[in-house]
Design a protein around this motif. Structure first.
Motif, PDB file in Angstrom:
ATOM      1  N   UNK A 196     -91.820   1.742 141.736  1.00  0.00           N
ATOM      2  CA  UNK A 196     -91.792   1.319 140.332  1.00  0.00           C
ATOM      3  C   UNK A 196     -90.385   1.438 139.752  1.00  0.00           C
ATOM      4  N   UNK A 197     -89.594   2.374 140.237  1.00  0.00           N
ATOM      5  CA  UNK A 197     -88.210   2.515 139.772  1.00  0.00           C
ATOM      6  C   UNK A 197     -87.400   1.267 140.128  1.00  0.00           C
ATOM      7  N   UNK A 198     -87.626   0.752 141.302  1.00  0.00           N
ATOM      8  CA  UNK A 198     -86.925  -0.462 141.751  1.00  0.00           C
ATOM      9  C   UNK A 198     -87.349  -1.649 140.880  1.00  0.00           C
ATOM     10  N   UNK A 199     -88.630  -1.754 140.584  1.00  0.00           N
ATOM     11  CA  UNK A 199     -89.125  -2.866 139.759  1.00  0.00           C
ATOM     12  C   UNK A 199     -88.569  -2.797 138.342  1.00  0.00           C
ATOM     13  N   UNK A 200     -88.558  -1.607 137.748  1.00  0.00           N
ATOM     14  CA  UNK A 200     -88.002  -1.467 136.392  1.00  0.00           C
ATOM     15  C   UNK A 200     -86.511  -1.794 136.390  1.00  0.00           C
ATOM     16  N   UNK A 201     -85.803  -1.316 137.397  1.00  0.00           N
ATOM     17  CA  UNK A 201     -84.365  -1.558 137.489  1.00  0.00           C
ATOM     18  C   UNK A 201     -84.073  -3.044 137.684  1.00  0.00           C
ATOM     19  N   UNK A 202     -84.869  -3.701 138.499  1.00  0.00           N
ATOM     20  CA  UNK A 202     -84.684  -5.144 138.729  1.00  0.00           C
ATOM     21  C   UNK A 202     -84.910  -5.919 137.427  1.00  0.00           C
ATOM     22  N   UNK A 216     -74.869  -6.292 137.043  1.00  0.00           N
ATOM     23  CA  UNK A 216     -76.279  -5.983 136.821  1.00  0.00           C
ATOM     24  C   UNK A 216     -76.884  -5.237 137.995  1.00  0.00           C
ATOM     25  N   UNK A 217     -76.476  -5.602 139.212  1.00  0.00           N
ATOM     26  CA  UNK A 217     -76.987  -4.908 140.400  1.00  0.00           C
ATOM     27  C   UNK A 217     -76.480  -3.470 140.447  1.00  0.00           C
ATOM     28  N   UNK A 218     -75.218  -3.265 140.059  1.00  0.00           N
ATOM     29  CA  UNK A 218     -74.680  -1.900 140.004  1.00  0.00           C
ATOM     30  C   UNK A 218     -75.484  -1.059 139.011  1.00  0.00           C
ATOM     31  N   UNK A 219     -75.810  -1.648 137.860  1.00  0.00           N
ATOM     32  CA  UNK A 219     -76.604  -0.943 136.862  1.00  0.00           C
ATOM     33  C   UNK A 219     -78.000  -0.646 137.406  1.00  0.00           C
ATOM     34  N   UNK A 220     -78.615  -1.621 138.055  1.00  0.00           N
ATOM     35  CA  UNK A 220     -79.953  -1.433 138.626  1.00  0.00           C
ATOM     36  C   UNK A 220     -79.946  -0.323 139.673  1.00  0.00           C
ATOM     37  N   UNK A 221     -78.935  -0.320 140.531  1.00  0.00           N
ATOM     38  CA  UNK A 221     -78.828   0.738 141.545  1.00  0.00           C
ATOM     39  C   UNK A 221     -78.693   2.105 140.892  1.00  0.00           C
ATOM     40  N   UNK A 222     -77.945   2.161 139.795  1.00  0.00           N
ATOM     41  CA  UNK A 222     -77.774   3.416 139.070  1.00  0.00           C
ATOM     42  C   UNK A 222     -79.092   3.876 138.446  1.00  0.00           C
ATOM     43  N   UNK A 223     -79.853   2.936 137.897  1.00  0.00           N
ATOM     44  CA  UNK A 223     -81.163   3.269 137.318  1.00  0.00           C
ATOM     45  C   UNK A 223     -82.072   3.871 138.380  1.00  0.00           C
ATOM     46  N   UNK A 224     -82.119   3.250 139.553  1.00  0.00           N
ATOM     47  CA  UNK A 224     -82.981   3.748 140.639  1.00  0.00           C
ATOM     48  C   UNK A 224     -82.544   5.155 141.057  1.00  0.00           C
ATOM     49  N   UNK A 225     -81.238   5.358 141.230  1.00  0.00           N
ATOM     50  CA  UNK A 225     -80.748   6.692 141.613  1.00  0.00           C
ATOM     51  C   UNK A 225     -81.103   7.732 140.555  1.00  0.00           C
ATOM     52  N   UNK A 226     -80.964   7.358 139.279  1.00  0.00           N
ATOM     53  CA  UNK A 226     -81.302   8.262 138.170  1.00  0.00           C
ATOM     54  C   UNK A 226     -82.779   8.639 138.217  1.00  0.00           C
ATOM     55  N   UNK A 227     -83.651   7.644 138.254  1.00  0.00           N
ATOM     56  CA  UNK A 227     -85.086   7.916 138.228  1.00  0.00           C
ATOM     57  C   UNK A 227     -85.554   8.644 139.493  1.00  0.00           C
ATOM     58  N   UNK A 228     -85.030   8.244 140.647  1.00  0.00           N
ATOM     59  CA  UNK A 228     -85.410   8.917 141.899  1.00  0.00           C
ATOM     60  C   UNK A 228     -84.979  10.374 141.905  1.00  0.00           C
ATOM     61  N   UNK A 229     -83.807  10.664 141.351  1.00  0.00           N
ATOM     62  CA  UNK A 229     -83.337  12.055 141.344  1.00  0.00           C
ATOM     63  C   UNK A 229     -84.057  12.872 140.274  1.00  0.00           C
ATOM     64  N   UNK A 230     -84.423  12.234 139.187  1.00  0.00           N
ATOM     65  CA  UNK A 230     -85.105  12.913 138.088  1.00  0.00           C
ATOM     66  C   UNK A 230     -86.570  13.202 138.433  1.00  0.00           C
ATOM     67  N   UNK A 231     -87.199  12.307 139.158  1.00  0.00           N
ATOM     68  CA  UNK A 231     -88.618  12.427 139.490  1.00  0.00           C
ATOM     69  C   UNK A 231     -88.772  12.455 141.007  1.00  0.00           C
TER      70      UNK A 231
END
Length: 146
Positions: free
Chosen positions: A70-76, A50-65
């Motif tokens: 808020x990216x960290x909160x959504x990923x968590x 789950x943490x690997x997925x959350x880290x991936x979500x943050x990297x995706x959103x940070x690179x996209x925007x």
């Protein structure tokens, strides 16, 4: 004798979720495939996966925007929902994606002010992440993983 089968899916709209069905001729699966995460296809430690997925979500959103808290909160939140699903025996990617999407959507007031995406985009990214990291082939429209 020919058999008629039914396929079901979900169509998402911002405020409602509509179940759709289609009738298929015998022998036509319609391309619907469930993806089971059981049988050691992913990290047995659900918290770690789950943490690997959350880290991936943050990297995706940070690179996209732009990088945002808020990216960290959504990923968590997505991670917590993923862990709850897996620990309760849910192993189907679409079940997990729906749980992540509907839970984020129900609590969207926590993210709405700063987020550039919606709950369903996050849920779809999670489904793409889980599909690819479990060794299953996605479709051409799947998200690039970060």
């Amino acid at each position: 004798s020919s058999c008629i089968s039914f396929s079901h899916g979900w169509v998402s709209r911002p405020t409602q979720h509509i179940r759709v069905s289609s009738t298929l001729a015998a022998g036509n699966s319609g391309g619907i495939k469930t993806i089971d995460l059981g049988e050691g296809k992913l990290e047995a430690n659900h918290e770690e996966e789950g943490q690997k997925m959350a880290d991936s979500i943050v990297r995706w959103l940070d690179s996209e925007w732009i990088p945002q808290e808020v990216h960290v909160r959504m990923a968590e939140s997505a991670k917590e929902i993923y862990v709850q699903c897996r620990e309760s025996g849910k192993n189907d990617v679409m079940d997990i994606m729906m749980e992540i999407s509907t839970t984020l959507d129900a609590n969207w007031q926590e993210y709405d002010k700063d987020a550039f995406v919606n709950a369903w985009e996050v849920g779809n990214y999670c489904a793409d992440y889980l599909t690819k990291t479990s060794g299953n082939e996605g479709c051409e429209c799947s998200s690039e993983l970060f």
